[in-house]
Design an enzyme around this catalytic site. Structure first.
Site, PDB file in Angstrom:
ATOM      1  N   GLY A   1       0.750  -1.184   0.099  1.00  0.00           N
ATOM      2  CA  GLY A   1      -0.092  -0.299   0.150  1.00  0.00           C
ATOM      3  C   GLY A   1       0.884   1.646  -0.063  1.00  0.00           C
ATOM      4  O   GLY A   1       0.320   1.881   0.424  1.00  0.00           O
TER       5      GLY A   1
ATOM      6  N   PRO B   1       6.009  16.250   1.864  1.00  0.00           N
ATOM      7  CA  PRO B   1       5.347  14.926   2.194  1.00  0.00           C
ATOM      8  C   PRO B   1       5.582  13.918   2.775  1.00  0.00           C
ATOM      9  O   PRO B   1       5.252  12.869   3.521  1.00  0.00           O
ATOM     10  CB  PRO B   1       5.273  14.391   0.449  1.00  0.00           C
ATOM     11  CG  PRO B   1       5.584  14.982  -0.383  1.00  0.00           C
ATOM     12  CD  PRO B   1       6.639  16.196  -0.255  1.00  0.00           C
ATOM     13  N   ASN B   2       7.615  13.340   2.818  1.00  0.00           N
ATOM     14  CA  ASN B   2       7.934  12.813   3.091  1.00  0.00           C
ATOM     15  C   ASN B   2       8.268  12.775   4.720  1.00  0.00           C
ATOM     16  O   ASN B   2       8.374  12.234   5.473  1.00  0.00           O
ATOM     17  CB  ASN B   2       9.152  11.429   2.281  1.00  0.00           C
ATOM     18  CG  ASN B   2       8.379  11.317   1.572  1.00  0.00           C
ATOM     19  OD1 ASN B   2       8.176  12.007   0.226  1.00  0.00           O
ATOM     20  ND2 ASN B   2       8.343  10.108   1.216  1.00  0.00           N
TER      21      ASN B   2
ATOM     22  N   SER C   1       6.024   4.709   8.282  1.00  0.00           N
ATOM     23  CA  SER C   1       6.540   4.112   7.031  1.00  0.00           C
ATOM     24  C   SER C   1       4.965   3.552   6.473  1.00  0.00           C
ATOM     25  O   SER C   1       4.897   3.418   7.468  1.00  0.00           O
ATOM     26  CB  SER C   1       7.296   2.842   7.699  1.00  0.00           C
ATOM     27  OG  SER C   1       7.245   1.686   6.493  1.00  0.00           O
TER      28      SER C   1
ATOM     29  N   ASN D   1       5.066   0.870   5.835  1.00  0.00           N
ATOM     30  CA  ASN D   1       4.768  -0.331   6.855  1.00  0.00           C
ATOM     31  C   ASN D   1       4.170  -0.654   7.524  1.00  0.00           C
ATOM     32  O   ASN D   1       3.172  -1.650   7.876  1.00  0.00           O
ATOM     33  CB  ASN D   1       6.111  -1.394   6.389  1.00  0.00           C
ATOM     34  CG  ASN D   1       6.144  -1.139   4.607  1.00  0.00           C
ATOM     35  OD1 ASN D   1       5.483  -1.175   4.568  1.00  0.00           O
ATOM     36  ND2 ASN D   1       7.194  -1.741   5.061  1.00  0.00           N
TER      37      ASN D   1
ATOM     38  N   HIS E   1     -34.470 -32.086   7.001  1.00  0.00           N
ATOM     39  CA  HIS E   1     -34.366 -32.354   6.260  1.00  0.00           C
ATOM     40  C   HIS E   1     -35.356 -32.718   4.877  1.00  0.00           C
ATOM     41  O   HIS E   1     -35.602 -32.476   4.266  1.00  0.00           O
ATOM     42  CB  HIS E   1     -34.718 -34.229   5.752  1.00  0.00           C
ATOM     43  CG  HIS E   1     -32.978 -34.068   6.883  1.00  0.00           C
ATOM     44  ND1 HIS E   1     -31.882 -34.872   6.792  1.00  0.00           N
ATOM     45  CD2 HIS E   1     -33.816 -34.936   8.281  1.00  0.00           C
ATOM     46  CE1 HIS E   1     -31.289 -35.505   8.055  1.00  0.00           C
ATOM     47  NE2 HIS E   1     -32.712 -35.207   8.985  1.00  0.00           N
TER      48      HIS E   1
ATOM     49  N   SER F   1     -42.135  -9.709 -12.194  1.00  0.00           N
ATOM     50  CA  SER F   1     -42.124 -11.127 -13.968  1.00  0.00           C
ATOM     51  C   SER F   1     -42.099  -9.904 -15.189  1.00  0.00           C
ATOM     52  O   SER F   1     -42.755  -9.196 -14.757  1.00  0.00           O
ATOM     53  CB  SER F   1     -42.706 -12.112 -14.115  1.00  0.00           C
ATOM     54  OG  SER F   1     -42.764 -12.413 -15.197  1.00  0.00           O
TER      55      SER F   1
ATOM     56  N   LYS G   1     -46.823 -11.673 -10.878  1.00  0.00           N
ATOM     57  CA  LYS G   1     -46.082 -12.762  -9.837  1.00  0.00           C
ATOM     58  C   LYS G   1     -45.669 -11.505  -9.155  1.00  0.00           C
ATOM     59  O   LYS G   1     -45.326 -10.527  -9.878  1.00  0.00           O
ATOM     60  CB  LYS G   1     -45.575 -13.407 -10.664  1.00  0.00           C
ATOM     61  CG  LYS G   1     -44.571 -14.017 -10.092  1.00  0.00           C
ATOM     62  CD  LYS G   1     -43.825 -14.325 -10.963  1.00  0.00           C
ATOM     63  CE  LYS G   1     -42.873 -16.343 -10.430  1.00  0.00           C
ATOM     64  NZ  LYS G   1     -42.037 -15.553 -10.124  1.00  0.00           N
ATOM     65  N   VAL G   2     -45.251 -12.171  -7.836  1.00  0.00           N
ATOM     66  CA  VAL G   2     -44.198 -11.210  -6.678  1.00  0.00           C
ATOM     67  C   VAL G   2     -43.234 -11.767  -6.445  1.00  0.00           C
ATOM     68  O   VAL G   2     -42.932 -13.353  -6.421  1.00  0.00           O
ATOM     69  CB  VAL G   2     -44.674 -10.400  -5.922  1.00  0.00           C
ATOM     70  CG1 VAL G   2     -43.960  -9.473  -4.467  1.00  0.00           C
ATOM     71  CG2 VAL G   2     -46.021  -9.745  -6.517  1.00  0.00           C
ATOM     72  N   ASN G   3     -42.152 -11.596  -6.201  1.00  0.00           N
ATOM     73  CA  ASN G   3     -40.738 -11.976  -5.210  1.00  0.00           C
ATOM     74  C   ASN G   3     -40.253 -12.063  -4.309  1.00  0.00           C
ATOM     75  O   ASN G   3     -40.757 -10.883  -3.831  1.00  0.00           O
ATOM     76  CB  ASN G   3     -39.162 -12.138  -7.087  1.00  0.00           C
ATOM     77  CG  ASN G   3     -40.371 -12.794  -8.168  1.00  0.00           C
ATOM     78  OD1 ASN G   3     -41.125 -13.403  -8.496  1.00  0.00           O
ATOM     79  ND2 ASN G   3     -39.326 -11.686  -8.937  1.00  0.00           N
TER      80      ASN G   3
ATOM     81  N   GLU H   1     -34.198 -12.498  -1.712  1.00  0.00           N
ATOM     82  CA  GLU H   1     -32.448 -12.533  -2.921  1.00  0.00           C
ATOM     83  C   GLU H   1     -31.035 -11.240  -2.288  1.00  0.00           C
ATOM     84  O   GLU H   1     -30.560 -12.077  -2.950  1.00  0.00           O
ATOM     85  CB  GLU H   1     -33.308 -12.784  -3.975  1.00  0.00           C
ATOM     86  CG  GLU H   1     -33.851 -13.594  -4.294  1.00  0.00           C
ATOM     87  CD  GLU H   1     -35.004 -12.972  -5.740  1.00  0.00           C
ATOM     88  OE1 GLU H   1     -35.920 -14.593  -5.403  1.00  0.00           O
ATOM     89  OE2 GLU H   1     -34.909 -12.103  -6.556  1.00  0.00           O
TER      90      GLU H   1
END
Length: 459
Positions: free
Chosen positions: A98, A124-125, A133, A135, A182, A312, A318-320, A325
């Site tokens: 990074g 900047p540095n 760092s 790291n 099951h 649909s 039709k309603v889902n 989902e």
């Protein structure tokens, strides 16, 4: 586009004229045109928090001029506020440490600080990156941003979902229905018990998040390049982290071992495991709810799910179960993210992990997805669910497995015969038991108390 010429240790490079970043960032822009995926604002906020806090502590220790440090802190505050997000232009698929993104932050903050100072001497540095760092900055940003996102986004969202499910558990406490194991008929339960189980899954998710937070609150800052703390004054990192804790209200602390904090990313992997577990819970809950609402005429249809949109383009009316989902897809994404984080965590080579950017992106994305999904699912699905009492009663009364409650009276073998005959003939368990002379009517009335079956124990 107009450009200006900037110079770094590798020479000259053209940079957009109005960009706050400089040559090193531009080199990374040119080198990594990979996905278009950028770091989230949470992560950028964490970088700003570190840079501003570091400058403040450096000035207090006499390592930076106070005016210069104040300019850095002001620019870093703008980063935290999101005002400079458009200047963080790098792809998450970049150098594994990074470093490019840390450099991006250093250059943007230095340029912005210089715009507020006549001297224009913020480097900047030397100044923005003083005592740090890439790291130790990047792993610290991962932890800081993840803690904030978990506390401010995910935990409140999980609380919302758990409360919604608990409200439905109470509302449905007397709705008796067939249990299912099951995917086959089993002994009766109440709809309230099912929703109470869903709520408990979410509550346990909250507990798991709370358990992982202390490890994420341990920060790598102070290890600098390889964990030894080279170029960082004694006590500097601890003071910066204390200031970060004060500014956020979160109990951040310095890592117990900087070599572990920079070479390994086990806390992030563990946190992702918790997120994956929550995703598993979400998938189960959403999937069960869509099955319970399936139909409306040829499915289980023990609950009614609020209609939100046409389902649909060809089948009128039709309603889902669109919220279920959505939740299931979010869960799948989070599970996939966990695989990436797990493998990234395994690639800590000696003193540094070299897959941190993608780990940071996936971890924060998982938190964001789960938080958003939990809130939307609670408000647009769970809160609107209604019980179909008549359908639930109809199905449970046809359920031959209620014969299980008669095992103490007629034995398992007789019960199996009765159940098979009930399924084959369509006649009721009660009718067949009476016909076989296995129990009296009064005994059956007591033993076949369907609501009582949901409470356990011997009838």
């Amino acid at each position: 586009m107009e450009y200006r010429t900037e110079r770094d240790s590798m020479g000259e490079v053209k940079v957009p004229a109005d960009a706050l970043y400089g040559a090193s960032t531009q080199r990374a822009v040119d080198n990594f045109p990979i996905s278009g995926i950028r770091f989230s604002q949470r992560f950028i906020w964490a970088l700003g928090l570190q840079k501003g806090s570091s400058a403040t502590v450096a000035a207090e220790g006499g390592h930076l001029d106070s005016g210069l440090a104040a300019a850095i802190r002001s620019a870093a505050d703008e980063v935290m506020a999101g005002d400079l997000d458009d200047q963080f232009v790098l792809d998450v698929f970049q150098t594994g440490s990074g470093t490019s993104t840390n450099t991006n932050a250093n250059e943007v903050i230095a340029t912005r600080a210089n715009q507020t100072r006549d001297e224009g001497d913020v480097h900047p540095n030397d100044h923005v990156n003083f005592g740090q760092s890439s790291n130790d900055v990047i792993p610290t940003a991962i932890h800081v941003s993840a803690v904030a996102a978990l506390r401010e986004d995910l935990l409140p969202a999980l609380e919302t979902l758990a409360s919604s499910l608990e409200a439905k558990a109470s509302e449905f406490e007397n709705v008796v229905k067939s249990g299912r194991t099951h995917l086959m008929d089993a002994t009766p339960v109440t709809l309230g018990q099912e929703f109470g189980g869903f709520a408990a899954q979410v509550r346990k998710g909250i507990e798991r998040v709370e358990k992982v937070l202390p490890e994420l609150e341990e920060l790598a800052l102070g290890g600098t390049a390889v964990g030894t703390g080279i170029n960082a004054p004694d006590g500097y990192a601890a003071a910066v982290i204390a200031l970060m804790a004060e500014r956020t209200g979160y109990p951040y602390r310095e890592a117990d071992d900087h070599f572990e904090a920079q070479g390994g990313k086990d806390a992030a992997v563990m946190a992702s495991g918790v997120l994956k577990t929550i995703a598993n819970s979400f998938f189960k809950i959403a999937n069960d709810i869509r099955f319970l609402g399936s139909g409306p005429t040829s499915g289980i249809s023990e609950i009614r799910i609020k209609a939100l949109q046409p389902g649909s383009s060809i089948m009128p009316g039709k309603v889902n179960p669109v919220m279920s989902e959505m939740m299931m897809m979010v869960a799948a994404q989070v599970m996939g993210n966990d695989e990436t984080i797990t493998w990234s965590g395994a690639n800590g080579n000696f003193e540094l992990n070299v897959m941190m950017p993608v780990m940071a992106h996936n971890l924060l994305q998982s938190i964001e997805l789960l938080a958003s999904a939990a809130t939307v699912f609670a408000e647009r699905c769970v809160d609107g669910i209604e019980a179909n009492d008549q359908r639930a009663r109809e199905l449970v009364e046809k359920n031959a497995i209620i014969v299980t409650a008669l095992n103490p009276y007629i034995g398992y073998d007789n019960g199996a015969k009765i159940a098979k005959e009930a399924v084959a003939s369509g006649r009721s368990v009660r009718e067949l038991v009476l016909e076989a002379g296995l129990m009296s009517e009064d005994e059956l009335d007591e033993a076949l108390d369907i609501k009582g079956m949901t409470e356990g124990g011997l009838r």
